[in-house]
Design a protein around this motif. Structure first.
Motif, PDB file in Angstrom:
ATOM      1  N   MET A 105       0.839  -1.191   0.000  1.00 22.70           N
ATOM      2  CA  MET A 105       0.000   0.000   0.000  1.00 22.70           C
ATOM      3  C   MET A 105       0.880   1.249   0.000  1.00 22.70           C
ATOM      4  N   ASP A 106       0.297   2.339  -0.413  1.00 26.31           N
ATOM      5  CA  ASP A 106       1.041   3.585  -0.384  1.00 26.31           C
ATOM      6  C   ASP A 106       1.285   4.008   1.066  1.00 26.31           C
ATOM      7  N   PRO A 107       2.441   4.652   1.281  1.00 22.16           N
ATOM      8  CA  PRO A 107       2.678   5.127   2.637  1.00 22.16           C
ATOM      9  C   PRO A 107       1.681   6.212   3.003  1.00 22.16           C
ATOM     10  N   ASP A 160       6.479  -0.331  -9.116  1.00 24.07           N
ATOM     11  CA  ASP A 160       7.715  -1.086  -8.934  1.00 24.07           C
ATOM     12  C   ASP A 160       7.438  -2.481  -8.362  1.00 24.07           C
ATOM     13  N   PHE A 161       6.172  -2.765  -8.171  1.00 21.79           N
ATOM     14  CA  PHE A 161       5.727  -4.108  -7.764  1.00 21.79           C
ATOM     15  C   PHE A 161       6.360  -4.571  -6.457  1.00 21.79           C
ATOM     16  N   ARG A 162       6.678  -3.607  -5.606  1.00 22.97           N
ATOM     17  CA  ARG A 162       7.289  -3.999  -4.332  1.00 22.97           C
ATOM     18  C   ARG A 162       6.245  -4.302  -3.266  1.00 22.97           C
ATOM     19  N   GLU A 163       5.079  -3.691  -3.421  1.00 20.82           N
ATOM     20  CA  GLU A 163       4.043  -3.895  -2.415  1.00 20.82           C
ATOM     21  C   GLU A 163       2.718  -4.120  -3.117  1.00 20.82           C
ATOM     22  N   PRO A 164       1.854  -4.960  -2.548  1.00 17.66           N
ATOM     23  CA  PRO A 164       0.539  -5.151  -3.163  1.00 17.66           C
ATOM     24  C   PRO A 164      -0.291  -3.879  -3.072  1.00 17.66           C
ATOM     25  N   ARG A 165      -1.138  -3.693  -4.076  1.00 16.88           N
ATOM     26  CA  ARG A 165      -1.997  -2.504  -4.109  1.00 16.88           C
ATOM     27  C   ARG A 165      -3.442  -2.978  -4.159  1.00 16.88           C
ATOM     28  N   ALA A 166      -4.138  -2.695  -3.096  1.00 16.52           N
ATOM     29  CA  ALA A 166      -5.510  -3.190  -2.966  1.00 16.52           C
ATOM     30  C   ALA A 166      -6.393  -2.649  -4.079  1.00 16.52           C
ATOM     31  N   GLY A 167      -7.328  -3.474  -4.489  1.00 16.45           N
ATOM     32  CA  GLY A 167      -8.310  -3.034  -5.466  1.00 16.45           C
ATOM     33  C   GLY A 167      -7.833  -3.077  -6.898  1.00 16.45           C
ATOM     34  N   THR A 168      -6.690  -3.684  -7.144  1.00 16.07           N
ATOM     35  CA  THR A 168      -6.185  -3.778  -8.515  1.00 16.07           C
ATOM     36  C   THR A 168      -6.163  -5.236  -8.950  1.00 16.07           C
ATOM     37  N   VAL A 169      -5.855  -5.467 -10.211  1.00 13.09           N
ATOM     38  CA  VAL A 169      -5.828  -6.829 -10.750  1.00 13.09           C
ATOM     39  C   VAL A 169      -4.964  -7.714  -9.846  1.00 13.09           C
ATOM     40  N   ALA A 170      -5.542  -8.810  -9.386  1.00 15.78           N
ATOM     41  CA  ALA A 170      -4.882  -9.614  -8.347  1.00 15.78           C
ATOM     42  C   ALA A 170      -4.026 -10.722  -8.948  1.00 15.78           C
ATOM     43  N   ASP A 171      -2.944 -11.010  -8.248  1.00 16.18           N
ATOM     44  CA  ASP A 171      -2.095 -12.118  -8.684  1.00 16.18           C
ATOM     45  C   ASP A 171      -2.626 -13.432  -8.106  1.00 16.18           C
ATOM     46  N   THR A 189       2.287 -13.127 -10.643  1.00 18.35           N
ATOM     47  CA  THR A 189       2.868 -13.350  -9.322  1.00 18.35           C
ATOM     48  C   THR A 189       3.725 -12.162  -8.928  1.00 18.35           C
ATOM     49  N   LEU A 190       3.330 -11.489  -7.858  1.00 16.48           N
ATOM     50  CA  LEU A 190       4.190 -10.443  -7.305  1.00 16.48           C
ATOM     51  C   LEU A 190       5.377 -11.123  -6.624  1.00 16.48           C
ATOM     52  N   VAL A 191       6.572 -10.666  -6.964  1.00 21.38           N
ATOM     53  CA  VAL A 191       7.789 -11.296  -6.457  1.00 21.38           C
ATOM     54  C   VAL A 191       8.238 -10.567  -5.192  1.00 21.38           C
ATOM     55  N   PRO A 192       8.489 -11.291  -4.111  1.00 18.79           N
ATOM     56  CA  PRO A 192       8.977 -10.623  -2.900  1.00 18.79           C
ATOM     57  C   PRO A 192      10.242  -9.814  -3.206  1.00 18.79           C
ATOM     58  N   GLY A 193      10.254  -8.571  -2.750  1.00 23.46           N
ATOM     59  CA  GLY A 193      11.405  -7.718  -3.016  1.00 23.46           C
ATOM     60  C   GLY A 193      11.255  -6.874  -4.269  1.00 23.46           C
ATOM     61  N   GLY A 194      10.227  -7.143  -5.055  1.00 26.67           N
ATOM     62  CA  GLY A 194       9.987  -6.306  -6.237  1.00 26.67           C
ATOM     63  C   GLY A 194       9.953  -7.104  -7.517  1.00 26.67           C
ATOM     64  N   GLY A 195       9.025  -6.769  -8.386  1.00 28.88           N
ATOM     65  CA  GLY A 195       8.906  -7.453  -9.677  1.00 28.88           C
ATOM     66  C   GLY A 195       7.572  -8.161  -9.804  1.00 28.88           C
ATOM     67  N   LEU A 196       7.138  -8.281 -11.032  1.00 29.96           N
ATOM     68  CA  LEU A 196       5.899  -8.996 -11.327  1.00 29.96           C
ATOM     69  C   LEU A 196       6.203 -10.043 -12.392  1.00 29.96           C
ATOM     70  N   ASP A 197       5.968 -11.290 -12.053  1.00 29.27           N
ATOM     71  CA  ASP A 197       6.124 -12.360 -13.025  1.00 29.27           C
ATOM     72  C   ASP A 197       4.812 -12.524 -13.779  1.00 29.27           C
ATOM     73  N   VAL A 198       4.894 -12.452 -15.099  1.00 27.36           N
ATOM     74  CA  VAL A 198       3.730 -12.677 -15.948  1.00 27.36           C
ATOM     75  C   VAL A 198       4.001 -13.933 -16.767  1.00 27.36           C
ATOM     76  N   ALA A 199       3.250 -14.982 -16.471  1.00 26.79           N
ATOM     77  CA  ALA A 199       3.446 -16.235 -17.200  1.00 26.79           C
ATOM     78  C   ALA A 199       2.862 -16.099 -18.602  1.00 26.79           C
ATOM     79  N   ALA A 200       3.665 -16.428 -19.587  1.00 30.23           N
ATOM     80  CA  ALA A 200       3.227 -16.299 -20.977  1.00 30.23           C
ATOM     81  C   ALA A 200       2.263 -17.430 -21.310  1.00 30.23           C
ATOM     82  N   THR A 201       1.020 -17.057 -21.575  1.00 28.11           N
ATOM     83  CA  THR A 201       0.033 -18.080 -21.922  1.00 28.11           C
ATOM     84  C   THR A 201       0.073 -18.343 -23.424  1.00 28.11           C
ATOM     85  N   SER A 202      -0.535 -19.441 -23.811  1.00 26.82           N
ATOM     86  CA  SER A 202      -0.603 -19.790 -25.227  1.00 26.82           C
ATOM     87  C   SER A 202      -1.711 -18.969 -25.875  1.00 26.82           C
TER      88      SER A 202
END
Lengths: 182, 360
Positions: free
Chosen positions: A1-3, B137-148, B175-188
């Motif tokens: 979440m945002d700070p 920067d995908f470091r923290e989850p953001r409520a109300g957005t497309v969920a992993d 998948t949100l990656v701990p520490g930052g990053g978003l893994d997007v699995a390439a679908t067919s």
């Protein structure tokens, strides 16, 4: 979440501090990651980290030293996660370098930046063209060398010579300015 | 000033280090010299500062320069007036630096953070566009957005219309990656021929949420770490579009030869890929930054290969079907139509910027 949002006066203080010290902070990051685009990204991440931790910052202490410490950690993480840490400095040295990057006064840092374009203007035309080609157009040194019919090491050597000339020019210019004001 | 004089060897090592032509042994030797002597560290800091100032003054950040050149009015930061000449790129980059400052001071839009450069600029000579930037920067989850897959919000608020209709609320391909990053699995799946669009991964954001009305310039960029191996025509990158049938996208597309990619840009017109343009090469494991921009009404895609140290700018037939459209969605994509093992593409950052008129 945002700070949680900080009070307006703290936001203004943060913006002022980051703006005032961005040059040296960016140079430190650039020196650690060595690639301008990477430095851009690490700087952005550092700014975010500083904002998130700004409630822990003690305004009676140096913002620059604090920010450089955060930048050091961000750069280390960046290099490590991209497996680019084989040719990087140790954590001990990057900590020691914080003092060196924080040492110049704001005035000195500003004077050095002001002196740079004047020193570039004093370079021979060929040197300015080479700088333009390698820096301004973003062309790879190897490509520039191929176009000029030179070896990459020859171009690197020219760039080093030019950089040293500029550095000496800036040192002299700033020193003259310092003598003139004392 | 500093009377300390560096040795010739120290100067050579510092130059090689900054040039990127240094060996592991040289780095160790340079480290020893710097650790042993405060004067050496002071010299290093000053020399590196000059190197950076020179790069900032002269190096063209293509996006920053294009953006600055496209602005009809000045965008200045305190004490850094926009002006032609050697200081221009520093001013341009300062704008970007201040994006970092302003974005963290900014508004929350769709779970992301929007920065308004205007909030920190000094008095203007005349009103000019203001950059509104969303950074993830995908470091923290953001409520109300497309969920992993775990239910954590990725920060993306929308999908390209016509894609992902068959995906569950907790998307197993994200998948949100701990520490930052978003893994997007390439679908067919593939926009071309509307192939299995119900599972196509095109998460994104609406430009309208940044003040876009259809006419403004915009830019979308993403950094990818460690490009994965994909089957032939497997691809990933960034896109802008109004639907799965009408979009433009660019990035890397896998070749027949193992572990090799080409950089590409293509328009999807009525569900068919047209106007494809390919250039350059990439390889599995490369770190990349892909940027799609409409500046001055013209689209370009730039692929910076940070592993190879090269940048290619691609253009193709103008995606006129996006002109004047306010309902543009921009985002990232990963698809591997012939793949069977759903390789994950790791996006480390995502930014979307719209230049809106000042005062709006």
């Amino acid at each position: 979440m945002d700070p949680d949002p900080l009070p307006a006066d703290r936001r203004a203080l943060f913006a002022e501090c980051l703006h005032a010290h961005r040059g040296r902070l960016f140079a430190y990051v650039h020196a650690l990651v060595r690639n301008l685009a990477d430095a851009d990204d690490v700087f952005q991440l550092t700014a975010l980290a500083l904002w998130r931790r700004f409630d822990t910052y003690d305004p009676t202490r140096s913002f620059l030293n604090w920010a450089l410490g955060v930048a050091r950690l961000e750069a280390a993480t960046w290099l490590r996660t991209r497996a680019r840490d084989r040719l990087r400095f140790s954590d001990d040295l990057t900590e020691l370098l914080i003092e060196a990057f924080a040492a110049p006064t704001d005035r000195e840092a500003s004077d050095r930046r002001d002196a740079l374009p004047r020193c570039v203007a004093k370079l021979p035309g060929g040197d300015r063209e080479l700088l333009h080609e390698c820096y301004q157009t973003g062309t790879d040194v190897a490509a520039v060398a191929a176009r000029l019919g030179r070896s990459p090491s020859s171009v690197h050597n020219s760039l080093r010579r030019i950089r040293r000339v500029l550095f000496e020019c800036i040192e002299r210019t700033v020193a003259r300015g310092a003598r003139g004001t004392t | 000033m500093n009377d300390w004089t560096p040795s010739a060897r120290l100067r050579d090592l510092i130059d090689a280090y900054l040039d990127g032509t240094v060996s592991a042994g040289d780095v160790a030797e340079l480290e020893a010299l710097l650790r042993a002597d405060e004067g050496a560290r002071t010299h290093f800091a000053r020399y590196a500062q000059t190197h950076t100032d020179l790069a900032l003054d002269l190096a063209a950040s293509a996006a920053a320069d294009r953006a600055l050149a496209a602005l009809p009015g000045p965008v200045s930061v305190p004490g850094t007036p926009r002006s032609p000449g050697p200081g221009r790129t520093w001013a341009a980059r300062s704008v970007r630096l201040l994006v970092a400052a302003s974005l963290v001071l900014g508004l929350s839009v769709g779970g992301g953070v929007v920065g308004l450069i205007a909030a920190q600029t000094g008095p203007r000579e005349r009103p000019g566009p203001v950059a509104r930037t969303l950074t993830l920067d995908f470091r923290e989850p953001r409520a109300g957005t497309v969920a992993d897959a775990s239910g954590a919000g990725t920060g993306f608020t929308h999908r390209l219309p016509g894609t992902g209709s068959g995906l569950p609320a907790r998307d197993p391909s994200l998948t949100l990656v701990p520490g930052g990053g978003l893994d997007v699995a390439a679908t067919s799946s593939d926009l071309n021929t509307r192939y299995r669009l119900e599972q196509a991964e095109f998460p994104g954001v609406r430009l309208a949420d940044l003040g876009f009305t259809g006419a403004e310039d915009f830019e979308v960029a993403a950094a990818v770490a460690d490009a994965p191996a994909m089957a032939f025509v497997g691809q990933f990158g960034v896109y802008a579009g109004t639907s799965a049938e009408w979009a433009t996208r660019g990035g890397l597309v896998s070749q027949r030869a193992a572990d090799s990619f080409r950089q590409f840009v293509v328009n999807t017109r009525d569900g068919r890929d047209k106007d494809a343009y390919f250039i350059g090469l990439g390889a599995t494991g490369d770190d990349l930054r892909v940027r799609l921009a409409r500046v001055g009404g013209k689209f370009t895609v730039a692929v910076e290969n940070r592993t190879a140290g090269t940048t290619s700018t691609l253009g193709t037939r103008h995606a006129e079907f996006l002109d004047g459209r306010a309902d543009v969605v921009v985002g990232v994509f990963a698809c591997d139509p012939r793949g069977t093992d759903r390789k994950a593409v790791r996006f480390s950052t995502f930014t979307a910027t719209v230049w809106v008129p000042a005062g709006r």
